[in-house]
Scaffold this motif. Structure first.
Motif, PDB file in Angstrom:
ATOM      1  N   GLU A  10      32.472  32.254  16.991  1.00  0.00           N
ATOM      2  CA  GLU A  10      32.682  31.353  15.648  1.00  0.00           C
ATOM      3  C   GLU A  10      32.502  31.786  14.345  1.00  0.00           C
ATOM      4  O   GLU A  10      33.340  31.644  13.497  1.00  0.00           O
ATOM      5  CB  GLU A  10      31.556  29.786  15.796  1.00  0.00           C
ATOM      6  N   LYS A  11      31.725  32.860  14.247  1.00  0.00           N
ATOM      7  CA  LYS A  11      31.509  33.726  13.146  1.00  0.00           C
ATOM      8  C   LYS A  11      32.776  34.512  12.746  1.00  0.00           C
ATOM      9  O   LYS A  11      33.282  34.690  11.718  1.00  0.00           O
ATOM     10  CB  LYS A  11      30.504  34.681  12.979  1.00  0.00           C
ATOM     11  N   LYS A  12      33.288  35.049  14.176  1.00  0.00           N
ATOM     12  CA  LYS A  12      34.477  36.046  13.817  1.00  0.00           C
ATOM     13  C   LYS A  12      35.826  35.072  13.642  1.00  0.00           C
ATOM     14  O   LYS A  12      36.551  35.439  12.749  1.00  0.00           O
ATOM     15  CB  LYS A  12      34.932  36.458  15.195  1.00  0.00           C
ATOM     16  N   LYS A  13      35.819  33.711  14.038  1.00  0.00           N
ATOM     17  CA  LYS A  13      36.759  32.869  14.000  1.00  0.00           C
ATOM     18  C   LYS A  13      36.976  32.381  12.393  1.00  0.00           C
ATOM     19  O   LYS A  13      37.777  32.169  11.801  1.00  0.00           O
ATOM     20  CB  LYS A  13      36.999  31.909  14.729  1.00  0.00           C
ATOM     21  N   SER A  14      35.680  32.101  11.991  1.00  0.00           N
ATOM     22  CA  SER A  14      35.637  31.464  10.476  1.00  0.00           C
ATOM     23  C   SER A  14      35.789  32.306   9.389  1.00  0.00           C
ATOM     24  O   SER A  14      36.035  32.170   8.342  1.00  0.00           O
ATOM     25  CB  SER A  14      34.171  30.781  10.321  1.00  0.00           C
ATOM     26  N   ARG A  15      35.650  33.698   9.555  1.00  0.00           N
ATOM     27  CA  ARG A  15      35.851  34.697   8.818  1.00  0.00           C
ATOM     28  C   ARG A  15      37.397  34.701   8.266  1.00  0.00           C
ATOM     29  O   ARG A  15      37.985  35.045   9.301  1.00  0.00           O
ATOM     30  CB  ARG A  15      35.159  36.081   9.099  1.00  0.00           C
ATOM     31  N   SER A  28      39.988  37.127   6.567  1.00  0.00           N
ATOM     32  CA  SER A  28      40.261  38.762   5.919  1.00  0.00           C
ATOM     33  C   SER A  28      41.694  38.742   5.604  1.00  0.00           C
ATOM     34  O   SER A  28      42.455  38.135   5.801  1.00  0.00           O
ATOM     35  CB  SER A  28      39.723  39.749   6.910  1.00  0.00           C
ATOM     36  N   ILE A  29      41.683  39.795   4.719  1.00  0.00           N
ATOM     37  CA  ILE A  29      43.117  40.252   4.188  1.00  0.00           C
ATOM     38  C   ILE A  29      43.952  40.471   5.524  1.00  0.00           C
ATOM     39  O   ILE A  29      45.026  39.848   5.612  1.00  0.00           O
ATOM     40  CB  ILE A  29      43.012  41.188   3.318  1.00  0.00           C
ATOM     41  N   LYS A  30      43.447  41.045   6.478  1.00  0.00           N
ATOM     42  CA  LYS A  30      44.392  41.391   7.599  1.00  0.00           C
ATOM     43  C   LYS A  30      44.574  39.747   8.383  1.00  0.00           C
ATOM     44  O   LYS A  30      45.606  39.924   8.614  1.00  0.00           O
ATOM     45  CB  LYS A  30      43.405  42.031   8.549  1.00  0.00           C
ATOM     46  N   SER A  31      43.533  39.084   8.422  1.00  0.00           N
ATOM     47  CA  SER A  31      43.917  37.641   9.075  1.00  0.00           C
ATOM     48  C   SER A  31      44.983  37.161   8.038  1.00  0.00           C
ATOM     49  O   SER A  31      46.056  36.188   8.813  1.00  0.00           O
ATOM     50  CB  SER A  31      42.718  36.812   9.324  1.00  0.00           C
ATOM     51  N   ILE A  32      44.984  37.026   6.888  1.00  0.00           N
ATOM     52  CA  ILE A  32      45.937  36.478   6.093  1.00  0.00           C
ATOM     53  C   ILE A  32      47.181  36.999   5.938  1.00  0.00           C
ATOM     54  O   ILE A  32      48.337  36.293   6.408  1.00  0.00           O
ATOM     55  CB  ILE A  32      45.546  36.332   4.430  1.00  0.00           C
ATOM     56  N   GLY A  75      48.322  38.804   8.321  1.00  0.00           N
ATOM     57  CA  GLY A  75      48.825  38.765  10.029  1.00  0.00           C
ATOM     58  C   GLY A  75      49.483  37.543  10.058  1.00  0.00           C
ATOM     59  O   GLY A  75      50.162  37.245  11.354  1.00  0.00           O
ATOM     60  N   GLY A  76      49.115  36.509   9.555  1.00  0.00           N
ATOM     61  CA  GLY A  76      49.372  35.021   9.596  1.00  0.00           C
ATOM     62  C   GLY A  76      48.596  34.332  10.681  1.00  0.00           C
ATOM     63  O   GLY A  76      48.762  32.940  11.074  1.00  0.00           O
ATOM     64  N   ASP A  77      47.470  34.796  11.005  1.00  0.00           N
ATOM     65  CA  ASP A  77      46.276  34.430  11.660  1.00  0.00           C
ATOM     66  C   ASP A  77      45.718  32.967  11.108  1.00  0.00           C
ATOM     67  O   ASP A  77      45.349  32.074  11.602  1.00  0.00           O
ATOM     68  CB  ASP A  77      45.046  35.020  12.071  1.00  0.00           C
ATOM     69  N   ILE A  78      45.850  33.009   9.665  1.00  0.00           N
ATOM     70  CA  ILE A  78      45.421  32.155   8.921  1.00  0.00           C
ATOM     71  C   ILE A  78      46.138  30.656   9.136  1.00  0.00           C
ATOM     72  O   ILE A  78      45.455  29.405   8.809  1.00  0.00           O
ATOM     73  CB  ILE A  78      45.156  32.109   7.210  1.00  0.00           C
ATOM     74  N   LEU A  79      47.409  30.833   9.427  1.00  0.00           N
ATOM     75  CA  LEU A  79      48.217  29.472   9.666  1.00  0.00           C
ATOM     76  C   LEU A  79      47.931  28.821  10.860  1.00  0.00           C
ATOM     77  O   LEU A  79      48.153  27.640  10.886  1.00  0.00           O
ATOM     78  CB  LEU A  79      49.723  29.888   9.802  1.00  0.00           C
ATOM     79  N   GLY A  80      47.062  29.452  11.868  1.00  0.00           N
ATOM     80  CA  GLY A  80      46.601  28.877  13.088  1.00  0.00           C
ATOM     81  C   GLY A  80      45.209  28.301  12.806  1.00  0.00           C
ATOM     82  O   GLY A  80      44.768  27.693  13.791  1.00  0.00           O
ATOM     83  N   SER A  81      44.354  28.543  11.748  1.00  0.00           N
ATOM     84  CA  SER A  81      43.212  28.363  11.674  1.00  0.00           C
ATOM     85  C   SER A  81      42.840  26.730  11.585  1.00  0.00           C
ATOM     86  O   SER A  81      43.883  25.845  11.249  1.00  0.00           O
ATOM     87  CB  SER A  81      42.711  28.780  10.450  1.00  0.00           C
ATOM     88  N   ASP A  82      41.914  26.309  12.043  1.00  0.00           N
ATOM     89  CA  ASP A  82      41.489  25.024  12.150  1.00  0.00           C
ATOM     90  C   ASP A  82      41.332  24.322  10.608  1.00  0.00           C
ATOM     91  O   ASP A  82      41.795  23.056  10.666  1.00  0.00           O
ATOM     92  CB  ASP A  82      40.181  24.579  12.946  1.00  0.00           C
ATOM     93  N   PHE A  83      40.766  25.176   9.532  1.00  0.00           N
ATOM     94  CA  PHE A  83      40.787  24.692   8.328  1.00  0.00           C
ATOM     95  C   PHE A  83      42.217  24.134   7.836  1.00  0.00           C
ATOM     96  O   PHE A  83      42.286  23.279   7.149  1.00  0.00           O
ATOM     97  CB  PHE A  83      40.114  25.713   7.478  1.00  0.00           C
ATOM     98  N   LEU A  84      43.039  24.978   7.865  1.00  0.00           N
ATOM     99  CA  LEU A  84      44.378  24.906   7.404  1.00  0.00           C
ATOM    100  C   LEU A  84      45.003  23.438   7.988  1.00  0.00           C
ATOM    101  O   LEU A  84      45.613  22.958   7.365  1.00  0.00           O
ATOM    102  CB  LEU A  84      45.387  25.896   7.290  1.00  0.00           C
TER     103      LEU A  84
END
Length: 119
Positions: A13-18, A20-24, A26-35
């Motif tokens: 959960e900590k890994k998923k909640s962090r 980073s610029i790489k996740s932004i 890479g597009g991983d932020i679009l699949g995040s629960d927060f978004l």
């Protein structure tokens, strides 16, 4: 074994909640629960921003038009003042007498003052 699963879940959960610029990037932020939870709010913010920008440009366009119309009004006022003064100059009695004498007509200025007709 159950203890291992319990300890690994908070780390995942900590890994998923962090974020980073790489996740932004890479597009991983679009699949995040927060978004996913905040999509409606983000759409509202985007729409309000577009309306704000449109209103700003519309008001600037109207201000430019108002300035242009004020300049045209000033020009028209000066033109009307010039024409009015030219008309006053041409309608003076001395100018009319000069014009009539240049045409060589039998008209003359009256030597008798005008009189009132009373009832």
């Amino acid at each position: 074994m159950e203890e291992e699963k319990v300890t690994t879940q908070p780390q995942e959960e900590k890994k998923k909640s962090r974020t980073s610029i790489k996740s932004i990037l890479g597009g991983d932020i679009l699949g995040s629960d927060f978004l996913g939870r905040q999509v409606k709010l983000l759409i509202l913010i985007i729409l309000l921003t577009i309306v704000y920008i449109h209103n700003r440009y519309a008001s600037q366009r109207q201000l430019l038009e108002i300035d242009q119309l004020k300049q045209e009004l000033t020009d028209i006022k000066y033109d009307a003042l010039t024409r009015n003064s030219e008309l006053m100059e041409k309608s003076r009695q001395s100018r009319i007498e000069e014009y009539i004498s240049a045409k060589e007509t039998d008209l003359q200025t009256s030597t008798h003052p005008p009189y009132l007709i009373r009832k």
